[in-house]
Every structure is written in C-alpha cells, then in structure tokens.
Design a protein around this motif. Sequence first.
Motif, short mmCIF file in Angstrom:
data_model
loop_
_atom_site.label_atom_id
_atom_site.label_comp_id
_atom_site.label_asym_id
_atom_site.label_seq_id
_atom_site.Cartn_x
_atom_site.Cartn_y
_atom_site.Cartn_z
N MET A 92 44.74 60.30 38.44
CA MET A 92 44.83 60.57 37.01
C MET A 92 43.54 60.16 36.32
SD MET A 92 47.84 59.26 34.58
CE MET A 92 47.89 59.64 32.89
N PHE A 93 43.18 58.88 36.43
CA PHE A 93 41.95 58.42 35.81
C PHE A 93 40.82 58.32 36.82
CE2 PHE A 93 45.18 56.59 32.95
CZ PHE A 93 44.76 57.19 31.78
N GLY A 94 41.12 58.41 38.08
CA GLY A 94 40.11 58.33 39.11
C GLY A 94 39.52 56.94 39.28
N LEU A 95 40.33 55.90 39.14
CA LEU A 95 39.84 54.54 39.33
C LEU A 95 39.84 54.20 40.82
CD1 LEU A 95 41.59 52.55 36.49
CD2 LEU A 95 39.22 53.23 36.62
N GLY A 96 38.66 53.95 41.33
CA GLY A 96 38.54 53.57 42.73
C GLY A 96 38.36 52.08 42.87
N THR A 97 38.08 51.67 44.07
CA THR A 97 37.91 50.25 44.36
C THR A 97 36.74 49.64 43.59
OG1 THR A 97 38.78 50.65 46.57
CG2 THR A 97 37.66 48.57 46.21
N GLN A 98 35.63 50.36 43.54
CA GLN A 98 34.44 49.84 42.86
C GLN A 98 34.69 49.67 41.36
OE1 GLN A 98 31.45 52.67 43.93
NE2 GLN A 98 30.87 51.55 45.79
N GLU A 99 35.37 50.62 40.75
CA GLU A 99 35.66 50.53 39.33
C GLU A 99 36.59 49.35 39.03
OE1 GLU A 99 35.89 53.39 41.02
OE2 GLU A 99 34.40 54.69 40.09
N LEU A 100 37.60 49.15 39.87
CA LEU A 100 38.52 48.04 39.66
C LEU A 100 37.82 46.69 39.82
CD1 LEU A 100 41.70 49.37 41.50
CD2 LEU A 100 41.32 49.18 39.04
N ILE A 101 36.89 46.60 40.76
CA ILE A 101 36.13 45.36 40.94
C ILE A 101 35.26 45.09 39.71
CG2 ILE A 101 34.26 44.28 42.28
CD1 ILE A 101 35.50 45.64 44.75
N ILE A 102 34.64 46.12 39.17
CA ILE A 102 33.81 45.96 37.97
C ILE A 102 34.67 45.51 36.80
CG2 ILE A 102 32.42 47.21 36.27
CD1 ILE A 102 31.34 48.88 38.64
N ILE A 103 35.84 46.11 36.64
CA ILE A 103 36.74 45.72 35.55
C ILE A 103 37.18 44.27 35.72
CG2 ILE A 103 39.04 46.13 34.56
CD1 ILE A 103 38.57 49.12 35.18
N LEU A 104 37.51 43.85 36.94
CA LEU A 104 37.91 42.47 37.19
C LEU A 104 36.79 41.50 36.86
CD1 LEU A 104 39.99 40.47 38.27
CD2 LEU A 104 39.06 40.86 40.55
N ILE A 105 35.56 41.83 37.23
CA ILE A 105 34.41 40.97 36.93
C ILE A 105 34.21 40.86 35.42
CG2 ILE A 105 31.89 40.80 37.09
CD1 ILE A 105 32.17 41.97 39.94
N LEU A 106 34.36 41.96 34.71
CA LEU A 106 34.22 41.92 33.24
C LEU A 106 35.31 41.06 32.61
CD1 LEU A 106 33.25 45.61 32.45
CD2 LEU A 106 31.79 43.59 32.31
N VAL A 107 36.52 41.17 33.11
CA VAL A 107 37.62 40.35 32.59
C VAL A 107 37.34 38.87 32.84
CG1 VAL A 107 40.06 39.78 32.93
CG2 VAL A 107 39.37 42.15 32.69
#
Length: 61
Positions: free
Chosen positions: A1-16
């Motif tokens: 749906m949004f195309g969130l892959g592993t790399q994107e999730l890791i980046i989001i986690l680091i930002l959080v």
Amino acid sequence: MFGLGTQELIIILILVLIVFGAGKLPQVGSALGKGLRNFKQGMKDDDAEGKKREVEEKKDE
C-alpha cells in the motif's frame, strides 16, 4: 500500500529515537497502544449503535 520496506522502517525508528529519546520510547508506545485501543472500541460502539437503530426502525414498521 505505502511501499514501506525494511530500510524505510529503520529510518523511521532512528528518527523516533532521536526525537523522543530511548527513555521515553516505552511511554510513547504505551500511549499509542492506548489510543489505538480506544479508537477500535469507539468504532465498535458506533457500529453497535447503528445496528441497534436498524433493529428499532424495523420494529417500528
């Protein structure tokens, strides 16, 4: 749906982690979980009220 892959999730986690810090992360997760639980409960209650109204309308006819 949004195309969130592993790399994107890791980046989001680091930002959080940067924004909230490691100490507040459990509090943020808890608040998010409670918010989702309340939202689901509200949707369930709204659906139940809608069904109750349908039954009452059929009885009135």
